[in-house]
Motif scaffolding. Structure first.
Motif, short mmCIF file in Angstrom:
data_model
loop_
_atom_site.label_atom_id
_atom_site.label_comp_id
_atom_site.label_asym_id
_atom_site.label_seq_id
_atom_site.Cartn_x
_atom_site.Cartn_y
_atom_site.Cartn_z
N ARG A 402 -13.03 -10.20 -36.87
CA ARG A 402 -11.88 -10.47 -36.53
C ARG A 402 -11.22 -11.50 -37.55
O ARG A 402 -11.91 -12.36 -38.03
CB ARG A 402 -11.95 -11.26 -35.11
CG ARG A 402 -12.13 -10.12 -34.01
CD ARG A 402 -12.54 -11.17 -32.71
NE ARG A 402 -13.78 -11.53 -32.58
CZ ARG A 402 -14.41 -12.16 -31.48
NH1 ARG A 402 -13.87 -11.89 -30.40
NH2 ARG A 402 -15.74 -12.40 -31.52
N ASN A 420 -8.15 -5.37 -37.55
CA ASN A 420 -8.96 -6.37 -36.72
C ASN A 420 -8.23 -7.70 -36.71
O ASN A 420 -9.00 -8.76 -36.40
CB ASN A 420 -10.57 -6.74 -37.51
CG ASN A 420 -11.25 -5.28 -37.55
OD1 ASN A 420 -11.02 -4.23 -36.77
ND2 ASN A 420 -11.97 -5.21 -38.48
N HIS A 422 -6.69 -10.88 -34.96
CA HIS A 422 -6.70 -11.41 -33.66
C HIS A 422 -5.65 -12.56 -33.62
O HIS A 422 -5.84 -13.59 -34.09
CB HIS A 422 -8.00 -12.00 -33.22
CG HIS A 422 -8.33 -12.45 -31.90
ND1 HIS A 422 -8.64 -11.79 -30.80
CD2 HIS A 422 -8.28 -13.75 -31.48
CE1 HIS A 422 -8.72 -12.55 -29.83
NE2 HIS A 422 -8.41 -13.60 -30.26
N LEU A 430 -11.40 -19.03 -29.07
CA LEU A 430 -11.81 -17.68 -29.22
C LEU A 430 -13.54 -17.70 -29.26
O LEU A 430 -14.03 -18.64 -29.76
CB LEU A 430 -11.65 -17.11 -30.64
CG LEU A 430 -12.39 -15.72 -30.91
CD1 LEU A 430 -12.11 -14.66 -30.13
CD2 LEU A 430 -11.92 -15.58 -32.45
#
Length: 432
Positions: A402, A420, A422, A430
């Protein structure tokens, strides 16, 4: 028995350049990466100057990162720019702060020359780390990697805990004098669970007219070999890469490079960590002693300290105002004084601006120098931050599971350029 949770919290940096603050937690333990003075309010709005002079939780300059139920084991600072370290004096004294050896040198010299608002009171108590050498904080294993950036000794930080890996790039680029460090990082850091990557240049405020430090050096050489005028460069005295570019360009052009005491002492002390830095024996480097800096040196290290630079000393009485043999990197105040001397001798100087344009827009001194010299500032600068192609190279090479945007005003653009991605907002957690 429940599994211990590992997470990343983005306290600040989702929608601003500067002031990033990231927490990595594992169970009840946590560490903080960077705690700097913000350069702007959320979304890039102008920051209240009064708030930065009296940081508090109420004015949102300080963050709620050290309360009893939220107390980290340590703060780890990526590099010596105030927007990354500027709030560490507000960290309780019993919480360790880690900085790199080079960052400590930059901050120590800054403490001597800066005014009170820029000084770091707790610097003597800071612990140091070395790039490439693992150190541990509680359950966290931390590895710093030297990065190419306009702050000498800037590092990215790899944090590993219980099989999870978080990689924070800090500020970096791939077009300075340490660009090879990026290859090392790409080979050393593979597929972390999260990579927090800066995106400073994903706007129109960082033009790539000059793609790298080599092009800055060559442009200076071209300017100085095409004419005989003295050249004044407005730039950051702490940008060591740029000082090296000036040094090399002056040597290639047969000029004398004139810097001030602050820059000279900074180079002198950093040579212990990087012996290849100037100065070198019998070279073309001269040192100007502005009165305020001279007084600082005498107060800080004693008058005898000035003698070590005596063979290089130059002042207004020693400048040949009929000659164009000089390349100056001095303060605006000294620039005005020396420009006046050249103009009175019938010699018109050239002006080079070699910093982010935002500083020029905010300070009237630059326009006053133009009026005095009868010349316009020529823009010769390359960013201290990575351009898009370098951001892509690092993201592709490291291949994080991520990718979280930080230190950017254009986080939404990451989705168009990287896989990827985020997106996180300030305050988001997270869980890994």
């Amino acid at each position: 028995m429940s599994e211990i949770r590992t997470s990343v919290t983005l306290h600040r940096g989702a929608d601003t350049i500067g002031g990033s603050c990231i927490r990595i937690s594992h169970g009840k333990d946590s560490i903080i990466l960077d705690y700097g003075m913000p350069l702007m309010a959320a979304g890039g709005r102008e920051l209240d100057a009064a708030a930065t002079k009296a940081p508090s939780l109420e004015n949102q300059i300080l963050l709620d990162v050290v309360s009893n139920d939220n107390r980290p084991l340590a703060f780890i600072i990526s590099h010596a720019h105030p927007d990354h370290y500027g709030l560490i004096d507000y960290v309780p004294g019993d919480i360790p702060v880690f900085i790199s050896e080079a960052a400590k040198v930059l901050m120590e010299v800054g403490n001597a020359f800066y005014d009170g608002s820029m000084r770091v009171a707790r610097l003597d108590g800071c612990r140091t780390y070395r790039p490439g050498k693992v150190f541990e904080v509680g359950p966290f294993k931390v590895t710093a990697f030297l990065m190419d950036h306009s702050a000498f000794g800037a590092c990215s930080l790899l944090v590993e805990v219980d099989g999870k890996a978080v990689f924070y790039t800090g500020d970096f680029r791939g077009h300075g004098r340490k660009s090879a460090t990026l290859d090392y990082v790409i080979n050393a850091v593979r597929e972390p669970d999260v990579m927090l990557m800066e995106g400073t240049t994903l706007d129109d405020g960082h033009p790539s007219t000059f793609p790298d430090e080599g092009s800055i050096e060559q442009a200076l050489v071209d300017l100085m070999t095409s004419q005989e005028a003295p050249v004044f460069v407005a730039g950051s005295g702490s940008n060591i890469d740029r000082t090296v570019s000036l040094y090399r360009a002056a040597r290639r052009s047969g000029r004398e490079l004139v810097i001030d005491l602050y820059q000279m002492i900074l180079l002198d002390k950093l040579k212990a960590l990087s012996p290849g830095l100037p100065p070198h024996a019998n070279d073309h480097l001269k040192v100007y002693y502005p009165k305020n800096q001279r007084d600082t040196v005498v107060r800080q290290w004693g008058e005898g300290y000035l003698l070590r630079y005596a063979p290089r000393h130059i002042n207004r009485s020693k400048v040949d105002f009929s000659s164009g043999k000089y390349l100056f990197r001095v303060s605006n105040g000294v620039t005005k004084s020396l420009c006046r001397g050249f103009m009175e001798a019938g010699v018109k100087p050239e002006l080079v601006y070699s910093m982010w344009n935002g500083y020029r827009e905010k300070q009237d001194a630059f326009s006053r120098i133009e009026e005095l010299a009868g010349a316009k500032w020529q823009y010769l600068h390359t960013s201290g931050h990575a351009y898009l192609h370098t951001l892509k190279r690092l993201a592709d090479g490291v291949a994080p599971k991520r990718l979280v945007p930080v230190h950017t005003l254009n986080a939404a653009d990451f989705d168009r350029h990287f896989e990827n991605t985020h997106q996180m907002s300030n305050g988001d957690e997270l869980v890994l």
